[in-house]
Write a protein that holds these residues in place. Structure first.
Motif, PDB file in Angstrom:
ATOM      1  N   PRO A  32       0.774  -1.287   0.103  1.00  0.00           N
ATOM      2  CA  PRO A  32      -0.095   0.043  -0.178  1.00  0.00           C
ATOM      3  C   PRO A  32       0.779   1.380  -0.088  1.00  0.00           C
ATOM      4  O   PRO A  32       0.397   2.257  -0.485  1.00  0.00           O
ATOM      5  N   GLY A  33       2.041   0.995   0.512  1.00  0.00           N
ATOM      6  CA  GLY A  33       2.773   2.236   0.623  1.00  0.00           C
ATOM      7  C   GLY A  33       3.246   2.635  -0.907  1.00  0.00           C
ATOM      8  O   GLY A  33       3.812   3.829  -1.146  1.00  0.00           O
ATOM      9  N   ASN A  34       3.204   1.980  -1.766  1.00  0.00           N
ATOM     10  CA  ASN A  34       3.849   2.184  -3.228  1.00  0.00           C
ATOM     11  C   ASN A  34       2.867   1.787  -4.458  1.00  0.00           C
ATOM     12  O   ASN A  34       2.935   0.925  -4.901  1.00  0.00           O
ATOM     13  N   GLU A  35       1.652   2.385  -4.298  1.00  0.00           N
ATOM     14  CA  GLU A  35       0.514   2.132  -5.240  1.00  0.00           C
ATOM     15  C   GLU A  35       1.188   2.315  -6.737  1.00  0.00           C
ATOM     16  O   GLU A  35       0.829   1.267  -7.306  1.00  0.00           O
ATOM     17  N   LEU A  36       1.883   3.199  -7.081  1.00  0.00           N
ATOM     18  CA  LEU A  36       2.191   3.299  -8.349  1.00  0.00           C
ATOM     19  C   LEU A  36       2.975   2.030  -9.180  1.00  0.00           C
ATOM     20  O   LEU A  36       3.035   1.508 -10.255  1.00  0.00           O
ATOM     21  N   ARG A  37       3.907   1.606  -8.001  1.00  0.00           N
ATOM     22  CA  ARG A  37       4.611   0.267  -8.493  1.00  0.00           C
ATOM     23  C   ARG A  37       3.960  -0.656  -8.772  1.00  0.00           C
ATOM     24  O   ARG A  37       3.978  -1.551  -9.586  1.00  0.00           O
ATOM     25  N   SER A  38       2.848  -0.915  -7.867  1.00  0.00           N
ATOM     26  CA  SER A  38       1.923  -2.039  -7.951  1.00  0.00           C
ATOM     27  C   SER A  38       0.953  -1.950  -9.157  1.00  0.00           C
ATOM     28  O   SER A  38       0.876  -2.722  -9.971  1.00  0.00           O
ATOM     29  N   VAL A  39       0.712  -0.676  -9.472  1.00  0.00           N
ATOM     30  CA  VAL A  39      -0.135  -0.633 -10.816  1.00  0.00           C
ATOM     31  C   VAL A  39       0.690  -0.894 -11.921  1.00  0.00           C
ATOM     32  O   VAL A  39       0.266  -1.349 -12.847  1.00  0.00           O
ATOM     33  N   ALA A  40       2.049  -0.275 -11.975  1.00  0.00           N
ATOM     34  CA  ALA A  40       2.766  -0.496 -13.251  1.00  0.00           C
ATOM     35  C   ALA A  40       2.949  -1.881 -13.383  1.00  0.00           C
ATOM     36  O   ALA A  40       3.065  -2.341 -14.555  1.00  0.00           O
ATOM     37  N   HIS A  41       3.119  -2.742 -12.085  1.00  0.00           N
ATOM     38  CA  HIS A  41       3.367  -4.223 -12.412  1.00  0.00           C
ATOM     39  C   HIS A  41       2.313  -4.866 -12.993  1.00  0.00           C
ATOM     40  O   HIS A  41       2.504  -5.671 -13.932  1.00  0.00           O
ATOM     41  N   GLU A  42       1.004  -4.626 -12.532  1.00  0.00           N
ATOM     42  CA  GLU A  42      -0.140  -5.170 -12.934  1.00  0.00           C
ATOM     43  C   GLU A  42      -0.371  -4.815 -14.508  1.00  0.00           C
ATOM     44  O   GLU A  42      -0.828  -5.603 -15.388  1.00  0.00           O
ATOM     45  N   ALA A  43      -0.155  -3.587 -14.959  1.00  0.00           N
ATOM     46  CA  ALA A  43      -0.354  -3.104 -16.284  1.00  0.00           C
ATOM     47  C   ALA A  43       0.507  -3.845 -17.326  1.00  0.00           C
ATOM     48  O   ALA A  43       0.229  -4.324 -18.196  1.00  0.00           O
ATOM     49  N   CYS A  44       1.763  -3.995 -16.726  1.00  0.00           N
ATOM     50  CA  CYS A  44       2.658  -4.790 -17.428  1.00  0.00           C
ATOM     51  C   CYS A  44       2.395  -6.150 -17.837  1.00  0.00           C
ATOM     52  O   CYS A  44       2.323  -6.681 -18.763  1.00  0.00           O
ATOM     53  N   ALA A  45       1.731  -6.964 -16.796  1.00  0.00           N
ATOM     54  CA  ALA A  45       1.328  -8.141 -16.926  1.00  0.00           C
ATOM     55  C   ALA A  45       0.054  -8.156 -17.623  1.00  0.00           C
ATOM     56  O   ALA A  45       0.076  -9.177 -18.415  1.00  0.00           O
ATOM     57  N   LEU A  46      -0.721  -7.303 -17.725  1.00  0.00           N
ATOM     58  CA  LEU A  46      -1.901  -7.327 -18.406  1.00  0.00           C
ATOM     59  C   LEU A  46      -1.561  -7.027 -19.898  1.00  0.00           C
ATOM     60  O   LEU A  46      -2.114  -7.810 -21.197  1.00  0.00           O
ATOM     61  N   VAL A  47      -0.564  -6.235 -20.338  1.00  0.00           N
ATOM     62  CA  VAL A  47      -0.256  -6.036 -21.812  1.00  0.00           C
ATOM     63  C   VAL A  47       0.452  -7.498 -22.244  1.00  0.00           C
ATOM     64  O   VAL A  47      -0.076  -7.883 -23.397  1.00  0.00           O
ATOM     65  N   ARG A  48       1.103  -7.939 -21.561  1.00  0.00           N
ATOM     66  CA  ARG A  48       1.537  -9.490 -22.042  1.00  0.00           C
ATOM     67  C   ARG A  48       0.623 -10.552 -22.281  1.00  0.00           C
ATOM     68  O   ARG A  48       0.331 -11.311 -22.984  1.00  0.00           O
ATOM     69  N   HIS A  49      -0.255 -10.522 -21.084  1.00  0.00           N
ATOM     70  CA  HIS A  49      -1.178 -11.656 -21.020  1.00  0.00           C
ATOM     71  C   HIS A  49      -2.404 -11.519 -22.141  1.00  0.00           C
ATOM     72  O   HIS A  49      -2.779 -12.308 -22.784  1.00  0.00           O
ATOM     73  N   TRP A  50      -2.965 -10.151 -22.511  1.00  0.00           N
ATOM     74  CA  TRP A  50      -3.775  -9.911 -23.197  1.00  0.00           C
ATOM     75  C   TRP A  50      -3.259  -9.692 -24.617  1.00  0.00           C
ATOM     76  O   TRP A  50      -3.940  -9.845 -25.706  1.00  0.00           O
ATOM     77  N   ARG A  51      -2.029  -9.557 -24.876  1.00  0.00           N
ATOM     78  CA  ARG A  51      -1.359  -9.438 -26.281  1.00  0.00           C
ATOM     79  C   ARG A  51      -1.971  -8.207 -26.705  1.00  0.00           C
ATOM     80  O   ARG A  51      -2.233  -8.411 -28.085  1.00  0.00           O
ATOM     81  N   VAL A  52      -1.844  -7.093 -26.151  1.00  0.00           N
ATOM     82  CA  VAL A  52      -2.297  -5.937 -26.567  1.00  0.00           C
ATOM     83  C   VAL A  52      -1.112  -5.047 -26.694  1.00  0.00           C
ATOM     84  O   VAL A  52       0.061  -5.001 -26.123  1.00  0.00           O
ATOM     85  N   ALA A  53      -1.456  -4.013 -27.429  1.00  0.00           N
ATOM     86  CA  ALA A  53      -0.226  -2.961 -27.725  1.00  0.00           C
ATOM     87  C   ALA A  53       0.188  -2.102 -26.309  1.00  0.00           C
ATOM     88  O   ALA A  53       1.216  -1.980 -26.154  1.00  0.00           O
ATOM     89  N   ALA A  54      -0.897  -1.789 -25.580  1.00  0.00           N
ATOM     90  CA  ALA A  54      -0.672  -0.998 -24.554  1.00  0.00           C
ATOM     91  C   ALA A  54      -1.869  -1.021 -23.368  1.00  0.00           C
ATOM     92  O   ALA A  54      -3.051  -1.129 -23.926  1.00  0.00           O
ATOM     93  N   VAL A  55      -1.493  -0.708 -22.393  1.00  0.00           N
ATOM     94  CA  VAL A  55      -2.854  -0.645 -21.402  1.00  0.00           C
ATOM     95  C   VAL A  55      -2.611   0.723 -20.725  1.00  0.00           C
ATOM     96  O   VAL A  55      -1.573   1.070 -20.031  1.00  0.00           O
ATOM     97  N   THR A  56      -3.539   1.213 -20.551  1.00  0.00           N
ATOM     98  CA  THR A  56      -3.495   2.678 -19.377  1.00  0.00           C
ATOM     99  C   THR A  56      -4.558   2.587 -18.278  1.00  0.00           C
ATOM    100  O   THR A  56      -5.707   2.098 -18.648  1.00  0.00           O
ATOM    101  N   VAL A  57      -4.089   2.756 -17.105  1.00  0.00           N
ATOM    102  CA  VAL A  57      -4.710   2.379 -16.035  1.00  0.00           C
ATOM    103  C   VAL A  57      -5.284   3.702 -15.660  1.00  0.00           C
ATOM    104  O   VAL A  57      -4.639   4.610 -15.203  1.00  0.00           O
ATOM    105  N   THR A  58      -6.632   4.202 -15.539  1.00  0.00           N
ATOM    106  CA  THR A  58      -7.108   5.446 -15.094  1.00  0.00           C
ATOM    107  C   THR A  58      -7.086   5.531 -13.422  1.00  0.00           C
ATOM    108  O   THR A  58      -7.368   4.590 -12.951  1.00  0.00           O
ATOM    109  N   LEU A  59      -6.588   6.379 -13.017  1.00  0.00           N
ATOM    110  CA  LEU A  59      -6.163   6.828 -11.387  1.00  0.00           C
ATOM    111  C   LEU A  59      -6.977   7.644 -10.961  1.00  0.00           C
ATOM    112  O   LEU A  59      -6.677   8.145 -10.030  1.00  0.00           O
ATOM    113  N   GLY A  60      -7.942   8.154 -11.493  1.00  0.00           N
ATOM    114  CA  GLY A  60      -8.923   9.295 -10.966  1.00  0.00           C
ATOM    115  C   GLY A  60      -8.012  10.595 -10.904  1.00  0.00           C
ATOM    116  O   GLY A  60      -7.625  10.996 -11.805  1.00  0.00           O
ATOM    117  N   ALA A  61      -7.844  11.200  -9.696  1.00  0.00           N
ATOM    118  CA  ALA A  61      -7.467  12.401  -9.400  1.00  0.00           C
ATOM    119  C   ALA A  61      -5.847  12.267  -9.547  1.00  0.00           C
ATOM    120  O   ALA A  61      -5.193  13.534  -9.820  1.00  0.00           O
TER     121      ALA A  61
END
Length: 467
Positions: A206-235
């Motif tokens: 919880p102290g480093n949410e951006l690192r978690s988001v980056a890790h998850e987005a990277c995993a989804l790019v590879r798994h879904w075989r898409v060009a890019a994933v952007t995770v919307t973070l509200g504010a």
């Protein structure tokens, strides 16, 4: 035509309804608020909202979605048909409806009904996809994307806006746009499927949410075989990953408005920009800006569902939508005006004080031609687009409206603010707007002004320093 590329939207439509009133007491038979004097506003929801917003941007839009013959679907057709082409798919069940009850602009309860799903594709839908130059999939998990999945695999979309109840995006999609909670859920499900304890741990904690988001987005790019994933973070904006080092796109201004529909605004803008030839990073930056302005203007609740034909201003940039939302909630609308050529401490203090008077602040700013007529050749120093961007960056500014005349009377007559603010360096005789405000019961006021600060004085000191 506007020169913007056409867009085909594939996804699940909803009919959204807002009942907005005020709550001043609790019910005698239960500890729940009594929302009185409700105004009802209908608008497109789900994929229909994304398509409607793209059409309001001045784009030629085709929406492929499930529709039945019930009253909700007939109402949705009425809202959409002036703006876009509808390609209906047969449904099982009734069109889903979402009703929010709001008190002074804040949701109290939400009511959902209708569990209809798109049943199958049609020849018309397949033909529309085959001829599409760009496709946005707005998947709310109600069957439309699944019915056309084979076609979407053959022609990968520009943008896929996913939903936890929907299927995975088609491989080859240029950009997938999950919200933070959605991305986390998709990544967790992927990790559980693989039995990957490291992925489930979501590094950084919880102290480093951006690192978690980056890790998850990277995993989804590879798994879904898409060009890019952007995770919307509200504010916080959005994080864009191509599977390696991420790009964080911050918001251009912080708003506390209604976020309902911001994801659809984001996806519609990104898809439109990609259709027009923008790079993925440029599309995400534009989408963050549009979604931020959309929230600041009241979100989906600020939409004017019956806007006049030919009005293609994005709702998120429409001060009238903000004013309507605030007024519907019983709030006070404040407006202030000026050239704001070189924004200085005097301006900021005035605008901050003006915002504290009411529930929203609309800044009326002179166009470039208007500034030149008032200030002379060589002015403005900053063009209109730059002045608007700087004003919108202020937390105290909720919307910016532009007028081309020498004075803002025509614009004020359209917005009809409750309070019109000018700096204390103006004399009463210099406020021609005062009598105009009286026509609808408004009030013009002067606020104390930070003495010794003006754009003209700053320019003179800068010129003297240069000499």
């Amino acid at each position: 035509m506007t020169g913007k590329a056409p867009l085909v939207v594939v996804g699940d439509a909803l009919l959204d309804r807002d009942l907005t009133g005020h709550a001043d007491r609790l019910a005698p038979d239960a500890p729940v608020p009594v929302v009185a004097d409700c105004d009802e506003r209908l608008r497109p929801g789900g994929a229909a909202l994304a398509a409607y917003l793209a059409a309001r941007d001045g784009r030629d839009v085709t929406l492929i979605t499930g529709l039945d013959d019930g009253p909700a679907a007939r109402e949705l057709r009425r809202l959409l048909e002036p703006w876009l082409r509808l390609v209906p798919l047969p449904m099982t069940g009734e069109l889903p409806e979402k009703t929010r009850v709001l008190a002074r602009g804040r949701p109290v309860v939400r009511l959902d009904r209708g569990g209809g799903r798109a049943r199958e594709a049609t020849a018309e839908a397949r033909a529309a996809l085959a001829s599409a130059s760009a496709v946005l999939v707005s998947d709310y998990g109600r069957g439309t994307a699944d019915a056309l999945r084979d076609e979407l695999r053959r022609r990968p979309p520009a943008v896929w806006d996913p939903h936890p109840r929907g299927g995975p995006p088609a491989p080859g999609t240029r950009l997938v746009t999950p919200a933070r909670a959605e991305a986390h859920g998709f990544a967790a499900a992927l990790a559980a499927e693989r039995g990957d304890a490291e992925d489930r741990a979501a590094p950084g904690g919880p102290g480093n949410e951006l690192r978690s988001v980056a890790h998850e987005a990277c995993a989804l790019v590879r798994h879904w075989r898409v060009a890019a994933v952007t995770v919307t973070l509200g504010a916080r904006g959005a994080l864009l990953s191509y599977g390696e080092h991420p790009l964080l796109v911050p918001v251009t201004a912080a708003h506390q408005g209604d976020p309902c529909g911001a994801g659809d605004r984001f996806a519609a803008t990104a898809a439109g920009l990609l259709a027009d030839g923008a790079l993925v990073g440029e599309a995400v930056e534009g989408a963050v800006t549009a979604a931020t302005a959309f929230v600041g203007a009241g979100g989906a609740g600020g939409l004017l569902g019956t806007a006049p034909a030919g009005d293609t201003r994005p709702p998120g940039d429409d001060p009238a939508a903000l004013v309507a939302r605030v007024r519907a909630g019983g709030g006070t609308v404040v407006a202030a005006g000026g050239c704001f050529d070189l924004l200085h401490a005097g301006h900021v203090g005035l605008l901050q004080a003006a915002r504290r008077i009411g529930d929203c602040l609309v800044v009326c700013v002179n166009s470039d031609a208007s500034v030149r007529r008032r200030k002379g050749e060589g002015r403005p120093v900053n063009p209109l687009a730059d002045r608007i961007r700087v004003l919108r960056a202020l937390a105290c500014v909720d919307a910016v409206a532009v007028f081309d005349e020498d004075t803002p009377e025509r614009l004020l007559a359209e917005l009809r603010p409750d309070v019109w603010v000018k700096g204390g360096d103006y004399a009463g005789a210099d406020l021609p707007e005062a009598s105009l405000l009286e026509e609808w019961g408004g009030q013009a006021v002067l606020l104390p002004y930070l003495d010794g600060h003006s754009s003209t004085a700053l320019l003179a000191r800068a010129a003297e320093g240069a000499r």
